[in-house]
Structure formats: structure tokens, C-alpha cells
Design a protein around this motif. Structure first.
Motif, PDB file in Angstrom:
ATOM      1  N   ALA A 155       0.829  -1.206   0.000  1.00  0.00           N
ATOM      2  CA  ALA A 155       0.000   0.000   0.000  1.00  0.00           C
ATOM      3  C   ALA A 155       0.864   1.257   0.000  1.00  0.00           C
ATOM      4  N   SER A 156       1.943   1.254   0.741  1.00  0.00           N
ATOM      5  CA  SER A 156       2.837   2.410   0.792  1.00  0.00           C
ATOM      6  C   SER A 156       3.481   2.653  -0.564  1.00  0.00           C
ATOM      7  N   PHE A 157       3.990   1.585  -1.177  1.00  0.00           N
ATOM      8  CA  PHE A 157       4.611   1.727  -2.498  1.00  0.00           C
ATOM      9  C   PHE A 157       3.615   2.291  -3.505  1.00  0.00           C
ATOM     10  N   THR A 158       2.388   1.751  -3.489  1.00  0.00           N
ATOM     11  CA  THR A 158       1.369   2.201  -4.437  1.00  0.00           C
ATOM     12  C   THR A 158       1.070   3.681  -4.266  1.00  0.00           C
ATOM     13  N   GLY A 159       0.876   4.108  -3.023  1.00  0.00           N
ATOM     14  CA  GLY A 159       0.588   5.509  -2.775  1.00  0.00           C
ATOM     15  C   GLY A 159       1.749   6.426  -3.105  1.00  0.00           C
ATOM     16  N   ILE A 160       2.954   5.987  -2.793  1.00  0.00           N
ATOM     17  CA  ILE A 160       4.141   6.813  -3.046  1.00  0.00           C
ATOM     18  C   ILE A 160       4.381   6.990  -4.540  1.00  0.00           C
ATOM     19  N   GLN A 161       4.218   5.917  -5.310  1.00  0.00           N
ATOM     20  CA  GLN A 161       4.466   6.057  -6.747  1.00  0.00           C
ATOM     21  C   GLN A 161       3.397   6.950  -7.387  1.00  0.00           C
ATOM     22  N   LEU A 162       2.171   6.916  -6.873  1.00  0.00           N
ATOM     23  CA  LEU A 162       1.143   7.810  -7.386  1.00  0.00           C
ATOM     24  C   LEU A 162       1.462   9.267  -7.055  1.00  0.00           C
ATOM     25  N   SER A 163       1.866   9.519  -5.811  1.00  0.00           N
ATOM     26  CA  SER A 163       2.232  10.885  -5.416  1.00  0.00           C
ATOM     27  C   SER A 163       3.395  11.391  -6.251  1.00  0.00           C
ATOM     28  N   SER A 164       4.386  10.528  -6.456  1.00  0.00           N
ATOM     29  CA  SER A 164       5.546  10.923  -7.250  1.00  0.00           C
ATOM     30  C   SER A 164       5.153  11.222  -8.688  1.00  0.00           C
ATOM     31  N   GLU A 165       4.233  10.432  -9.246  1.00  0.00           N
ATOM     32  CA  GLU A 165       3.773  10.681 -10.616  1.00  0.00           C
ATOM     33  C   GLU A 165       3.106  12.045 -10.722  1.00  0.00           C
ATOM     34  N   VAL A 166       2.234  12.355  -9.774  1.00  0.00           N
ATOM     35  CA  VAL A 166       1.486  13.611  -9.824  1.00  0.00           C
ATOM     36  C   VAL A 166       2.401  14.810  -9.621  1.00  0.00           C
ATOM     37  N   LEU A 167       3.332  14.698  -8.673  1.00  0.00           N
ATOM     38  CA  LEU A 167       4.134  15.854  -8.284  1.00  0.00           C
ATOM     39  C   LEU A 167       5.354  16.080  -9.163  1.00  0.00           C
ATOM     40  N   THR A 168       5.993  15.006  -9.615  1.00  0.00           N
ATOM     41  CA  THR A 168       7.261  15.177 -10.344  1.00  0.00           C
ATOM     42  C   THR A 168       7.373  14.316 -11.590  1.00  0.00           C
ATOM     43  N   GLY A 169       6.296  13.658 -12.008  1.00  0.00           N
ATOM     44  CA  GLY A 169       6.414  12.741 -13.137  1.00  0.00           C
ATOM     45  C   GLY A 169       7.298  11.561 -12.828  1.00  0.00           C
ATOM     46  N   ARG A 170       7.366  11.182 -11.566  1.00  0.00           N
ATOM     47  CA  ARG A 170       8.153  10.055 -11.042  1.00  0.00           C
ATOM     48  C   ARG A 170       9.664  10.287 -11.109  1.00  0.00           C
ATOM     49  N   THR A 171      10.113  11.504 -11.337  1.00  0.00           N
ATOM     50  CA  THR A 171      11.563  11.732 -11.384  1.00  0.00           C
ATOM     51  C   THR A 171      12.222  11.490 -10.038  1.00  0.00           C
ATOM     52  N   ASP A 172      11.465  11.640  -8.944  1.00  0.00           N
ATOM     53  CA  ASP A 172      12.047  11.446  -7.612  1.00  0.00           C
ATOM     54  C   ASP A 172      11.578  10.151  -6.960  1.00  0.00           C
ATOM     55  N   LEU A 173      11.079   9.228  -7.767  1.00  0.00           N
ATOM     56  CA  LEU A 173      10.467   8.030  -7.187  1.00  0.00           C
ATOM     57  C   LEU A 173      11.455   7.207  -6.373  1.00  0.00           C
ATOM     58  N   LEU A 174      12.665   7.003  -6.868  1.00  0.00           N
ATOM     59  CA  LEU A 174      13.630   6.191  -6.125  1.00  0.00           C
ATOM     60  C   LEU A 174      13.969   6.837  -4.780  1.00  0.00           C
ATOM     61  N   GLU A 175      14.077   8.166  -4.757  1.00  0.00           N
ATOM     62  CA  GLU A 175      14.356   8.840  -3.486  1.00  0.00           C
ATOM     63  C   GLU A 175      13.187   8.666  -2.514  1.00  0.00           C
ATOM     64  N   ARG A 176      11.963   8.751  -3.023  1.00  0.00           N
ATOM     65  CA  ARG A 176      10.794   8.566  -2.165  1.00  0.00           C
ATOM     66  C   ARG A 176      10.710   7.130  -1.635  1.00  0.00           C
ATOM     67  N   ILE A 177      11.031   6.154  -2.489  1.00  0.00           N
ATOM     68  CA  ILE A 177      11.031   4.759  -2.038  1.00  0.00           C
ATOM     69  C   ILE A 177      12.131   4.544  -1.002  1.00  0.00           C
ATOM     70  N   GLY A 178      13.271   5.213  -1.174  1.00  0.00           N
ATOM     71  CA  GLY A 178      14.327   5.130  -0.172  1.00  0.00           C
ATOM     72  C   GLY A 178      13.859   5.644   1.179  1.00  0.00           C
ATOM     73  N   PHE A 179      13.151   6.773   1.180  1.00  0.00           N
ATOM     74  CA  PHE A 179      12.623   7.306   2.439  1.00  0.00           C
ATOM     75  C   PHE A 179      11.604   6.343   3.048  1.00  0.00           C
TER      76      PHE A 179
END
Length: 212
Positions: A155-179
Motif C-alpha cells: 500500500a505504501s509503495f502504491t501511494g508513493i508512486q502515485l504521489s511521485s507521478e502527480v508531483l514530479t512525473g516520477r523523477t524522484d520516485l527512487l528517493e521517495r522509495i528510499g525514504f
């Protein structure tokens, strides 16, 4: 053989076009005429391989689990394997339109006739297998329930990748997954075991997590 290769190439072209449209506008927004135009093939060629738009969606979702099948999870289950699998999926979301399309289709699973609800179960089952192995190895605190944690990770991964898509086009997805993982690991791993795990973010190896 040449005919078979041409047919396979046509199928690939159609799937690539469908993935591009599903990724851009979702299942409901994508029309077969748009997919045909994107692919540059005839309606007959499309219907030779796929009976409907639903068939195209099913094929992309099914393919996701063939291409990204977590074989390492089955062969070498554990917490580090689960971390690496999630990072690989995050990287694929940044670079592979078919993966992006299939993830969107899973999230929009109520939009077409044969919803892909089993996708979530497969993700959870794979995570659960890793976390059961981690618990047996002493890498999880005694009070942690592996199945509940598996559901939380998915659930966390799903929500984080959606937030990253909306906010940055997933450019920061790996950093968000790291956090996400730093937060989870400090909560569920015994402090003396934290040094065993490493995270990757933006293609760089992060410092090992410090025990608290």
C-alpha cells in the motif's frame, strides 16, 4: 518462421501503442481508434491478436508479472531482496511505458470488465514470502506480523508512486522509495540488525542505515 516473426512484431507494436495510450489517458480515455493510429496497423491486424480493448489491458497486466516476476523473491527471500525488488519496480516505472500502463490499469481495476484485483494479492504474497524469511532470520522485531507488514509495504509503495507521478512525473520516485524503506526499517528491524541492509536512491548507494 518469417511470418511468425512478423506476427510477433505486429503484436509487440500493438501492445506498445496500447501501453502508450493507457499510460497517457487510462483505460476509459483510450480508444481502439487511437491505439490503431498510434500503432500504424489495420483493424484486422489488431483483431487478429486481440478481441477487444479489454484483451489488450489483460495482456499488459499479465505481461507485467512475466517481465517483473520476482523470481529472486522465490529463490532468495528476505528483507534485502524485497527492498531490491521494490527499487527495480520503481526504476521500471520511470523507464518502461508497458510497466507504467500495467500499473495504471491495476489501479484503475474497476474500469474494465475483468478487473486485475489478483495483482495486489500477488504483490502482497511476494512481499509476505520475503518477510516470513526475514522473520525467521531474526531480521524483524518479534512483535511484527509479516502479513500485515506486507500489506503495508504494498500500500505504501502504491501511494508513493502515485504521489511521485502527480508531483514530479516520477523523477524522484527512487528517493521517495528510499525514504519509505528508511522509515519502515527503523520501525520493524531490531537495531542490532540494521547494518545488514542497504538502499539505492537515484542510482547511488545510500549510506547504511544507522541503528537507533
Amino acid at each position: 518462421m518469417a511470418r511468425q516473426e512478423r506476427a510477433e512484431q505486429t503484436r509487440k507494436t500493438i501492445l506498445d501503442a496500447a501501453a502508450a495510450r493507457f499510460d497517457a489517458v487510462g483505460f476509459l480515455g483510450a480508444s481502439l481508434s487511437d491505439i490503431l493510429a498510434e500503432a500504424g496497423v489495420t483493424k484486422g491486424a489488431l483483431y487478429f491478436h486481440f478481441k477487444s480493448k479489454e484483451d489488450l489491458a489483460d495482456a499488459l497486466v499479465h505481461e507485467q508479472f512475466e517481465v517483473l516476476e520476482p523470481t529472486t523473491v522465490l529463490e532468495n527471500p528476505g528483507l534485502q531482496t524485497l527492498i531490491g525488488w521494490s527499487e527495480n519496480l520503481a526504476a521500471a516505472l520511470q523507464t518502461d511505458v508497458r510497466v507504467r500502463a500495467s500499473i495504471r490499469l491495476v489501479i484503475e481495476q474497476g474500469s474494465f470488465i475483468r478487473p486485475a484485483s489478483n495483482a495486489y494479492k500477488q504483490w502482497i504474497d511476494s512481499a509476505h514470502a520475503c518477510l516470513l524469511a526475514a522473520k525467521a532470520a531474526g531480521d524483524l522485531r518479534k512483535e511484527v506480523n509479516p502479513h500485515e507488514l506486507a500489506q503495508f509495504v504494498v500500500a505504501s509503495f502504491t501511494g508513493i508512486q502515485l504521489s511521485s507521478e502527480v508531483l514530479t512525473g516520477r523523477t524522484d520516485l527512487l528517493e521517495r522509495i528510499g525514504f519509505m524503506w528508511r522509515t519502515i526499517l527503523t520501525a520493524v528491524v531490531p537495531p542490532r540488525r540494521l547494518h545488514r541492509f542497504t538502499l539505492a536512491g537515484g542510482g547511488l548507494t545510500s549510506p547504511r542505515i544507522e541503528a537507533v
